[in-house]
Motif scaffolding. Sequence first.
Motif, mmCIF file in Angstrom:
data_model
loop_
_atom_site.group_PDB
_atom_site.id
_atom_site.type_symbol
_atom_site.label_atom_id
_atom_site.label_comp_id
_atom_site.label_asym_id
_atom_site.label_seq_id
_atom_site.Cartn_x
_atom_site.Cartn_y
_atom_site.Cartn_z
ATOM 1 N N VAL A 92 27.415 -29.180 44.383
ATOM 2 C CA VAL A 92 27.510 -29.792 45.857
ATOM 3 C C VAL A 92 26.620 -30.041 46.584
ATOM 4 O O VAL A 92 25.213 -28.826 46.096
ATOM 5 N N SER A 93 26.296 -30.986 47.283
ATOM 6 C CA SER A 93 24.910 -30.536 47.754
ATOM 7 C C SER A 93 24.450 -30.757 49.344
ATOM 8 O O SER A 93 25.332 -30.869 49.656
ATOM 9 N N VAL A 94 22.891 -30.356 49.959
ATOM 10 C CA VAL A 94 22.990 -30.314 50.450
ATOM 11 C C VAL A 94 21.359 -30.688 50.796
ATOM 12 O O VAL A 94 20.502 -30.881 50.200
ATOM 13 N N THR A 95 21.798 -31.664 52.069
ATOM 14 C CA THR A 95 20.599 -32.406 52.578
ATOM 15 C C THR A 95 19.926 -31.958 53.590
ATOM 16 O O THR A 95 20.106 -31.645 55.365
ATOM 17 N N GLN A 96 18.618 -32.135 54.025
ATOM 18 C CA GLN A 96 17.744 -31.242 54.676
ATOM 19 C C GLN A 96 17.722 -32.290 55.924
ATOM 20 O O GLN A 96 16.926 -33.869 55.623
ATOM 21 N N GLY A 97 17.960 -32.303 56.895
ATOM 22 C CA GLY A 97 17.424 -33.339 58.358
ATOM 23 C C GLY A 97 15.937 -32.628 58.815
ATOM 24 O O GLY A 97 15.616 -31.039 58.921
ATOM 25 N N ASN A 98 15.094 -33.954 58.886
ATOM 26 C CA ASN A 98 14.154 -33.647 59.929
ATOM 27 C C ASN A 98 13.940 -34.036 61.221
ATOM 28 O O ASN A 98 13.620 -34.258 62.320
ATOM 29 N N GLY A 99 15.408 -34.058 62.001
ATOM 30 C CA GLY A 99 15.808 -34.021 63.403
ATOM 31 C C GLY A 99 15.218 -35.134 63.814
ATOM 32 O O GLY A 99 15.697 -35.585 65.312
ATOM 33 N N ASP A 100 15.029 -36.006 63.519
ATOM 34 C CA ASP A 100 14.940 -37.746 63.699
ATOM 35 C C ASP A 100 15.652 -39.103 63.461
ATOM 36 O O ASP A 100 15.636 -39.939 63.187
ATOM 37 N N PRO A 103 17.463 -25.808 53.295
ATOM 38 C CA PRO A 103 17.756 -25.025 52.917
ATOM 39 C C PRO A 103 18.642 -24.687 51.853
ATOM 40 O O PRO A 103 18.164 -25.124 50.678
ATOM 41 N N GLU A 104 18.021 -22.850 51.411
ATOM 42 C CA GLU A 104 18.265 -22.207 50.115
ATOM 43 C C GLU A 104 20.009 -21.518 50.315
ATOM 44 O O GLU A 104 20.313 -20.777 50.889
ATOM 45 N N PHE A 105 20.703 -21.677 49.273
ATOM 46 C CA PHE A 105 21.495 -21.129 48.742
ATOM 47 C C PHE A 105 21.995 -20.481 48.103
ATOM 48 O O PHE A 105 21.568 -20.335 46.281
ATOM 49 N N ARG A 106 22.427 -19.125 47.449
ATOM 50 C CA ARG A 106 22.689 -18.570 46.224
ATOM 51 C C ARG A 106 23.768 -19.102 44.765
ATOM 52 O O ARG A 106 24.496 -19.943 45.829
ATOM 53 N N PRO A 107 24.056 -18.270 44.225
ATOM 54 C CA PRO A 107 24.701 -19.342 43.166
ATOM 55 C C PRO A 107 26.421 -18.944 43.826
ATOM 56 O O PRO A 107 26.871 -18.198 43.927
ATOM 57 N N ALA A 108 26.982 -19.754 43.324
ATOM 58 C CA ALA A 108 28.528 -20.029 43.603
ATOM 59 C C ALA A 108 28.898 -18.919 43.256
ATOM 60 O O ALA A 108 28.842 -17.528 42.425
ATOM 61 N N VAL A 145 38.414 -21.741 45.572
ATOM 62 C CA VAL A 145 37.132 -21.660 46.362
ATOM 63 C C VAL A 145 36.009 -20.778 46.019
ATOM 64 O O VAL A 145 35.607 -20.273 45.229
ATOM 65 N N SER A 146 34.708 -22.175 45.706
ATOM 66 C CA SER A 146 33.654 -21.595 45.618
ATOM 67 C C SER A 146 33.083 -21.294 46.824
ATOM 68 O O SER A 146 32.763 -22.085 47.495
ATOM 69 N N ILE A 147 32.778 -20.253 46.830
ATOM 70 C CA ILE A 147 31.744 -20.326 48.713
ATOM 71 C C ILE A 147 29.997 -19.963 48.077
ATOM 72 O O ILE A 147 29.746 -19.073 46.921
ATOM 73 N N LEU A 148 29.294 -20.816 48.523
ATOM 74 C CA LEU A 148 28.033 -20.679 48.580
ATOM 75 C C LEU A 148 27.645 -20.177 49.856
ATOM 76 O O LEU A 148 27.300 -20.774 51.019
ATOM 77 N N LEU A 149 26.771 -18.733 49.463
ATOM 78 C CA LEU A 149 26.182 -18.002 50.680
ATOM 79 C C LEU A 149 24.831 -18.071 50.734
ATOM 80 O O LEU A 149 23.979 -18.684 49.571
ATOM 81 N N ASN A 150 24.481 -18.435 52.097
ATOM 82 C CA ASN A 150 23.763 -19.245 52.238
ATOM 83 C C ASN A 150 22.365 -18.105 52.232
ATOM 84 O O ASN A 150 22.626 -16.578 52.648
ATOM 85 N N GLY A 202 19.170 -17.749 53.624
ATOM 86 C CA GLY A 202 18.926 -17.253 55.047
ATOM 87 C C GLY A 202 17.870 -17.133 55.058
ATOM 88 O O GLY A 202 16.567 -17.831 54.472
ATOM 89 N N ALA A 203 17.143 -16.121 55.340
ATOM 90 C CA ALA A 203 15.805 -15.509 55.763
ATOM 91 C C ALA A 203 14.879 -15.310 54.212
ATOM 92 O O ALA A 203 13.927 -15.674 53.954
ATOM 93 N N SER A 204 16.626 -14.665 53.699
ATOM 94 C CA SER A 204 16.159 -14.410 52.086
ATOM 95 C C SER A 204 15.624 -15.803 50.635
ATOM 96 O O SER A 204 15.781 -16.243 50.316
ATOM 97 N N LEU A 205 14.461 -16.460 51.799
ATOM 98 C CA LEU A 205 14.413 -18.023 50.470
ATOM 99 C C LEU A 205 13.201 -17.285 49.346
ATOM 100 O O LEU A 205 12.592 -16.216 49.490
ATOM 101 N N PRO A 206 13.043 -17.905 48.503
ATOM 102 C CA PRO A 206 12.291 -17.536 47.260
ATOM 103 C C PRO A 206 10.687 -17.323 48.088
ATOM 104 O O PRO A 206 10.476 -16.950 46.828
ATOM 105 N N VAL A 207 10.389 -18.257 48.591
ATOM 106 C CA VAL A 207 8.857 -18.183 49.118
ATOM 107 C C VAL A 207 8.621 -18.594 50.337
ATOM 108 O O VAL A 207 9.424 -18.912 51.292
ATOM 109 N N THR A 208 8.432 -16.944 51.499
ATOM 110 C CA THR A 208 8.153 -17.311 52.345
ATOM 111 C C THR A 208 6.522 -17.229 53.038
ATOM 112 O O THR A 208 5.486 -17.226 51.952
ATOM 113 N N LEU A 209 6.094 -17.714 54.224
ATOM 114 C CA LEU A 209 4.935 -18.356 54.363
ATOM 115 C C LEU A 209 4.512 -17.296 55.957
ATOM 116 O O LEU A 209 5.915 -17.220 56.738
ATOM 117 N N SER A 210 3.818 -16.288 55.704
ATOM 118 C CA SER A 210 3.374 -15.503 57.083
ATOM 119 C C SER A 210 1.840 -16.201 57.765
ATOM 120 O O SER A 210 0.746 -15.519 56.246
#
Length: 471
Positions: free
Chosen positions: A311-319, A26-31, A361-366, A368-376
Amino acid sequence: MRVHLMQLAQIVVLLAASSMALAIQPEFRPAVNYRTDSNPVAVAVADFNRDGLPDLAVLDQDFSDVSVLLGTGNGIFAKAVNYPINHSGGISILTGDLNGDGVPDVLVTCDDGTLVTLLGNANGTLQSPLDTLLSSPVVAVTVADFNRDGKLDVALTVGNTGFAGNVAIVFGNGDGTFQSPQLYPAGVSVNYIATGDLNGDGAPDLVIDNASSKSIGVLLNDGDGTFQAVKHYPLSAQPLTFVLGDVNNDGKLDLAVNIFGGILLALGKGDGTFQSPSMVLSGTFIGVSAIADFNKDGFPDFTGAGAVNIVSVTQGNGDGTFVGPADYAVGSSPRGFAVADLDDDGYLDIAAADNQKGGAVSILLNAGASLPVTLSPTALTFAAQSVGTTSPPQAVKLTNTSASDLAISSVTVSGDFLVKNKCASTVAPNGSCNLSVQFRPRATGTRMGVITITDSATSSPQKIQLTGTGQ
């Protein structure tokens, strides 16, 4: 957009997941910080003025008030309006329809042993506080309809006097007031509490911690708001906080527990019991305050306090395994968290109460699809190929969508696949390059692999799923 009840220590987001999906960090914009009073300790989200936009309610501990910040769209909030609660030592804040009028209300707990209700007026304002007095200081609280009468109830843990050693169940009257507590022995040093249906009977159950015995306790609901005797599950260390959520997408609630040095995960069996906990993340400042799918890959992720201003965000692998965390700067000492889609882009965002510049209150907006690297594309499938022969190449386009250079340190591939990296070591902003991929099966049947791109982006590593059939 509908905004649901947000609980400080618990949020579960379940999305259907393809078994072929690969997680993207996950990628978030500056607070962005919005001023509140001096010492905010908790935050909740609800649509207080019913305009379809999420609003914020922030509890201040020093000034003993609730700050309401109305959403104006796109994750932007108006100036805070403060509502006094007339009690010192605010602990937590929850939102829900406490009087059945369809308007979100606010419930505050205080360490002087008071439950404070501020009913909503449907225009974004709150009414004068209503008090329910208890005989013990409140430590933690959760809300659900425990006796299933259509009225929200409260379950809470208390301090070292009065109800100490018990969980108190306080049934709602449906008008914002509450009945006398029903007590259930739970052990000493009980601090945190969460609710969820642990055994699939449709009735909300309870989970508590027990710091002195280094354990987690479960109280199963009999279906009518009465609870069975607590059952304790030992831990390897003292629990600090915990949260419930389905981390492996099996439809059963699991338990993530903060301890000194990391996070323990106990997978739920779906019958009200848990498997033995195991360490899934290690680190001095790693914490978990919410479980949610931030990158929409169908796999729940963690968020919580990191270091002093992180604030930390940890990616889940689903397992039940996790990667990270990725850290995002806020003001200082983030404590209370809420998760919701604050800008209506379909991705979950984070609101964190902290005392930056005297209270915010700090707002961290996701991003989303606007990640720094895209693959197609993000996955390639190859036609059936004879064993030992090589397929025609397929291309993957990598684009650096950030405002700075992207440094690529490695491109690797696993399985029966070949990759030719046509990217330079540095890709300029808005620049693109290609990878050329071929399939060379070494055996018959379905063959799978992954391209892993390690780079300087916060979403690193980037991954591409590869599938082919050998014949």
